[in-house]
Design a protein around this motif. Sequence first.
Motif, PDB file in Angstrom:
ATOM      1  N   ASP A 118       0.844  -1.180   0.000  1.00 30.58           N
ATOM      2  CA  ASP A 118       0.000   0.000   0.000  1.00 30.58           C
ATOM      3  C   ASP A 118       0.889   1.244   0.000  1.00 30.58           C
ATOM      4  OD1 ASP A 118      -2.474   1.342   2.291  1.00 30.58           O
ATOM      5  OD2 ASP A 118      -2.252   1.577   0.128  1.00 30.58           O
ATOM      6  N   ASP A 119       0.538   2.220  -0.807  1.00 33.59           N
ATOM      7  CA  ASP A 119       1.342   3.442  -0.882  1.00 33.59           C
ATOM      8  C   ASP A 119       1.296   4.224   0.423  1.00 33.59           C
ATOM      9  OD1 ASP A 119       2.148   2.924  -3.440  1.00 33.59           O
ATOM     10  OD2 ASP A 119       0.557   4.107  -4.380  1.00 33.59           O
ATOM     11  N   ALA A 120       0.163   4.208   1.103  1.00 35.06           N
ATOM     12  CA  ALA A 120       0.060   4.922   2.379  1.00 35.06           C
ATOM     13  C   ALA A 120       0.976   4.283   3.423  1.00 35.06           C
ATOM     14  CB  ALA A 120      -1.378   4.918   2.866  1.00 35.06           C
ATOM     15  N   TYR A 121       1.101   2.972   3.398  1.00 38.08           N
ATOM     16  CA  TYR A 121       2.000   2.276   4.318  1.00 38.08           C
ATOM     17  C   TYR A 121       3.444   2.679   4.061  1.00 38.08           C
ATOM     18  CZ  TYR A 121       4.799  -1.505   6.252  1.00 38.08           C
ATOM     19  OH  TYR A 121       5.749  -2.208   6.918  1.00 38.08           O
ATOM     20  N   GLU A 122       3.847   2.692   2.806  1.00 36.99           N
ATOM     21  CA  GLU A 122       5.220   3.082   2.459  1.00 36.99           C
ATOM     22  C   GLU A 122       5.491   4.537   2.834  1.00 36.99           C
ATOM     23  OE1 GLU A 122       7.866   1.370   1.108  1.00 36.99           O
ATOM     24  OE2 GLU A 122       6.665  -0.408   1.521  1.00 36.99           O
ATOM     25  N   THR A 123       4.525   5.410   2.595  1.00 36.20           N
ATOM     26  CA  THR A 123       4.687   6.823   2.946  1.00 36.20           C
ATOM     27  C   THR A 123       4.852   6.990   4.450  1.00 36.20           C
ATOM     28  OG1 THR A 123       3.360   7.459   1.052  1.00 36.20           O
ATOM     29  CG2 THR A 123       3.646   9.097   2.773  1.00 36.20           C
ATOM     30  N   ALA A 124       4.021   6.293   5.219  1.00 40.57           N
ATOM     31  CA  ALA A 124       4.123   6.379   6.681  1.00 40.57           C
ATOM     32  C   ALA A 124       5.445   5.820   7.175  1.00 40.57           C
ATOM     33  CB  ALA A 124       2.954   5.637   7.319  1.00 40.57           C
ATOM     34  N   LYS A 125       5.916   4.746   6.551  1.00 41.89           N
ATOM     35  CA  LYS A 125       7.192   4.145   6.948  1.00 41.89           C
ATOM     36  C   LYS A 125       8.348   5.128   6.737  1.00 41.89           C
ATOM     37  CE  LYS A 125       9.430   1.328   4.289  1.00 41.89           C
ATOM     38  NZ  LYS A 125       9.895   0.186   3.498  1.00 41.89           N
ATOM     39  N   TRP A 126       8.391   5.754   5.558  1.00 34.87           N
ATOM     40  CA  TRP A 126       9.491   6.664   5.266  1.00 34.87           C
ATOM     41  C   TRP A 126       9.374   7.963   6.055  1.00 34.87           C
ATOM     42  CZ3 TRP A 126      13.934   5.298   3.639  1.00 34.87           C
ATOM     43  CH2 TRP A 126      14.054   4.146   2.894  1.00 34.87           C
ATOM     44  N   GLU A 127       8.157   8.346   6.402  1.00 35.68           N
ATOM     45  CA  GLU A 127       7.983   9.520   7.257  1.00 35.68           C
ATOM     46  C   GLU A 127       8.553   9.250   8.646  1.00 35.68           C
ATOM     47  OE1 GLU A 127       4.425  12.577   8.627  1.00 35.68           O
ATOM     48  OE2 GLU A 127       3.929  10.687   7.647  1.00 35.68           O
ATOM     49  N   LYS A 128       8.302   8.057   9.180  1.00 39.59           N
ATOM     50  CA  LYS A 128       8.858   7.682  10.490  1.00 39.59           C
ATOM     51  C   LYS A 128      10.373   7.591  10.432  1.00 39.59           C
ATOM     52  CE  LYS A 128       4.728   5.157  11.783  1.00 39.59           C
ATOM     53  NZ  LYS A 128       4.121   3.829  11.857  1.00 39.59           N
ATOM     54  N   ILE A 129      10.902   7.033   9.350  1.00 38.91           N
ATOM     55  CA  ILE A 129      12.363   6.941   9.197  1.00 38.91           C
ATOM     56  C   ILE A 129      12.976   8.334   9.133  1.00 38.91           C
ATOM     57  CG2 ILE A 129      14.190   6.236   7.600  1.00 38.91           C
ATOM     58  CD1 ILE A 129      12.477   3.763   6.966  1.00 38.91           C
ATOM     59  N   THR A 130      12.323   9.254   8.426  1.00 45.49           N
ATOM     60  CA  THR A 130      12.827  10.623   8.315  1.00 45.49           C
ATOM     61  C   THR A 130      12.858  11.311   9.670  1.00 45.49           C
ATOM     62  OG1 THR A 130      11.983  10.783   6.070  1.00 45.49           O
ATOM     63  CG2 THR A 130      12.457  12.848   7.201  1.00 45.49           C
TER      64      THR A 130
END
Length: 100
Positions: A36-48
Amino acid sequence: MATSLVRSGFLRTALRGGARGSQVPKRNFSSAGHHDDAYETAKWEKITYLGIVSCTGLAIYNLSKGHPHTEEPPAYPYLHIRNKEFPWGPDGLFETKKHH
């Protein structure tokens, strides 16, 4: 020679299953389609945010430590420090100071 090229083109098309103009080919990218694109976006936001916090913490730690101060800098021979006065006096070349 031209007829043999046309025939080989027809032969290749026939061996592949004929001309399938009505079917749109599916594009397969290297990323998996089931994510899911929302999952990937949330993951990279947390990493950032984690990277920002860790870099800020490391910078605060490094800047809070002191560094040693020496009284005299080492006398390096390549600095060519000249101790005699300038020919125009103690001031700089384009400076005029009032000495009392």
